[in-house]
Design an enzyme around this catalytic site. Structure first.
Site, PDB file in Angstrom:
ATOM      1  N   SER A 142       0.846  -1.189   0.000  1.00 31.29           N
ATOM      2  CA  SER A 142       0.000   0.000   0.000  1.00 31.29           C
ATOM      3  C   SER A 142       0.881   1.239   0.000  1.00 31.29           C
ATOM      4  O   SER A 142       1.985   1.214   0.568  1.00 31.29           O
ATOM      5  CB  SER A 142      -0.888   0.018   1.244  1.00 31.29           C
ATOM      6  OG  SER A 142      -1.505   1.288   1.418  1.00 31.29           O
ATOM      7  N   TYR A 155      -1.687  -0.487  10.077  1.00 36.01           N
ATOM      8  CA  TYR A 155      -1.710  -0.795   8.645  1.00 36.01           C
ATOM      9  C   TYR A 155      -0.372  -0.442   7.992  1.00 36.01           C
ATOM     10  O   TYR A 155       0.160  -1.208   7.174  1.00 36.01           O
ATOM     11  CB  TYR A 155      -2.853  -0.015   7.997  1.00 36.01           C
ATOM     12  CG  TYR A 155      -3.110  -0.318   6.547  1.00 36.01           C
ATOM     13  CD1 TYR A 155      -3.636  -1.545   6.141  1.00 36.01           C
ATOM     14  CD2 TYR A 155      -2.874   0.650   5.572  1.00 36.01           C
ATOM     15  CE1 TYR A 155      -3.908  -1.803   4.807  1.00 36.01           C
ATOM     16  CE2 TYR A 155      -3.139   0.405   4.242  1.00 36.01           C
ATOM     17  CZ  TYR A 155      -3.652  -0.824   3.860  1.00 36.01           C
ATOM     18  OH  TYR A 155      -3.911  -1.075   2.530  1.00 36.01           O
ATOM     19  N   LYS A 159       2.033  -3.169   6.121  1.00 40.99           N
ATOM     20  CA  LYS A 159       2.340  -3.058   4.695  1.00 40.99           C
ATOM     21  C   LYS A 159       3.823  -2.808   4.439  1.00 40.99           C
ATOM     22  O   LYS A 159       4.392  -3.317   3.466  1.00 40.99           O
ATOM     23  CB  LYS A 159       1.482  -1.958   4.059  1.00 40.99           C
ATOM     24  CG  LYS A 159       0.003  -2.294   3.968  1.00 40.99           C
ATOM     25  CD  LYS A 159      -0.243  -3.589   3.217  1.00 40.99           C
ATOM     26  CE  LYS A 159      -1.708  -3.822   2.911  1.00 40.99           C
ATOM     27  NZ  LYS A 159      -1.958  -5.106   2.205  1.00 40.99           N
TER      28      LYS A 159
END
Length: 303
Positions: A142, A155, A159
């Site tokens: 991401s 997150y 990632k």
């Protein structure tokens, strides 16, 4: 170079980007193991692939555990006879700022994204090595993992960790002919649908209309189908020499992300003491940007 005769697993492929990946792999000839936590969603995904002439089977299970990873690989082998491709797409979000993020919010996102990628890749790579299959490992990163994003500690960590693992796996799996890459998608998803900046693009996509060129070209922001082509390409024999890379795709744009490299190198005889740093660091330091920077919306796209 089609994917005829190949077998793929796509985690988190009941809907959204994962479903687009599974459908494109099937369109190119691969048999696909679909994965989702909801049985109806998984069954609908399988039906959509079969209706288009493809082959698919569902595994309903949450990604993260070693047991699920082994089940996915075993289902591919038992149903279709082999495993050639793994796409680790499954993920969840629990967004909040650092001082409000609970242990549970952090652990869940890390478990599904980071640990789930690790356990699934370990199971798939073990099978591929033992059976002399020059397989394809495709993970999903991401922009948040590359540059950071407000409210996404968990997150971003997951990632960024996935890209770090990919670089390691590219080294470890090279001798076996197995490639490992990370795809960095930028597309209309449930997450971007809530961001006012993307409203015009998301609304156009929902209506089946072309997105404004500003989004597709300038921002590299598109829909799920714009990402799926890269997934299928990296799964093919044509990409046998592409490994250890982080490749971004969205809309009309393709990007190969650089691996971290020093932007400044300086030396001080005897080492960098506190006093030396006080004196010399300001003249050496070059601040690096963090977070995504978006240009102003054109006037005709503002709401």
């Amino acid at each position: 170079m089609s994917l005829d005769g190949k077998v793929a697993i796509v985690t988190g492929s009941g809907r959204g980007l994962g479903l687009a990946y599974a459908q494109e792999l099937a369109r190119q000839g691969a048999a696909v193991v679909v994965n989702d936590v909801d049985a109806n969603t998984a069954d609908e995904a399988v039906a959509s692939i079969e209706a288009a002439g493809g082959r698919a089977v569902a595994v309903v299970a949450p990604v993260g555990s070693t047991e699920t990873a082994k089940q996915l690989v075993q289902t591919a082998v038992d149903t279709f006879g082999r495993l050639d491709i793994l796409v680790t797409n499954a993920g969840v979000l629990r967004d909040t700022v650092l001082w409000k993020m609970s242990d549970e919010d952090f652990d869940l996102v890390i478990d599904v994204h980071l640990r789930g990628t690790f356990t699934c890749v370990r199971a798939a790579a073990t099978y591929m090595r033992e059976n002399q299959i020059a397989g394809r490992i495709i993970t999903i990163g991401s922009p948040t993992g590359q540059r950071g994003n407000f409210g996404q500690t968990n997150y971003a960590a997951a990632k960024a960790g996935i890209v770090g693992m990919v670089r390691t796996w590219a080294l470890e799996l090279k001798k076996a002919g197995i490639t490992a890459n990370a795809v960095i998608p930028v597309a209309a998803t449930a997450m971007t649908a809530t961001v006012p900046y993307f409203a015009a693009a998301v609304e156009a996509d929902a209506k089946g209309e072309p997105m404004p060129a500003f989004f597709r070209h300038d921002l590299g922001f598109g829909n799920a189908a714009d990402v799926a082509g890269l997934i299928a390409y990296l799964a093919s024999d044509a990409a046998a020499d592409v490994t250890g890379q982080a490749i971004g795709v969205g809309g009309d744009r393709l990007q190969v992300w650089s691996h971290p490299e020093p932007v400044v190198t300086a030396y001080h005889d005897g080492g960098w003491s506190y006093e030396a740093l006080q004196e010399e660091f300001p003249g050496v330091y070059q601040a690096q940007s963090v977070g995504e920077k978006f240009p102003p919306l054109p006037e005709e796209l503002q709401r």
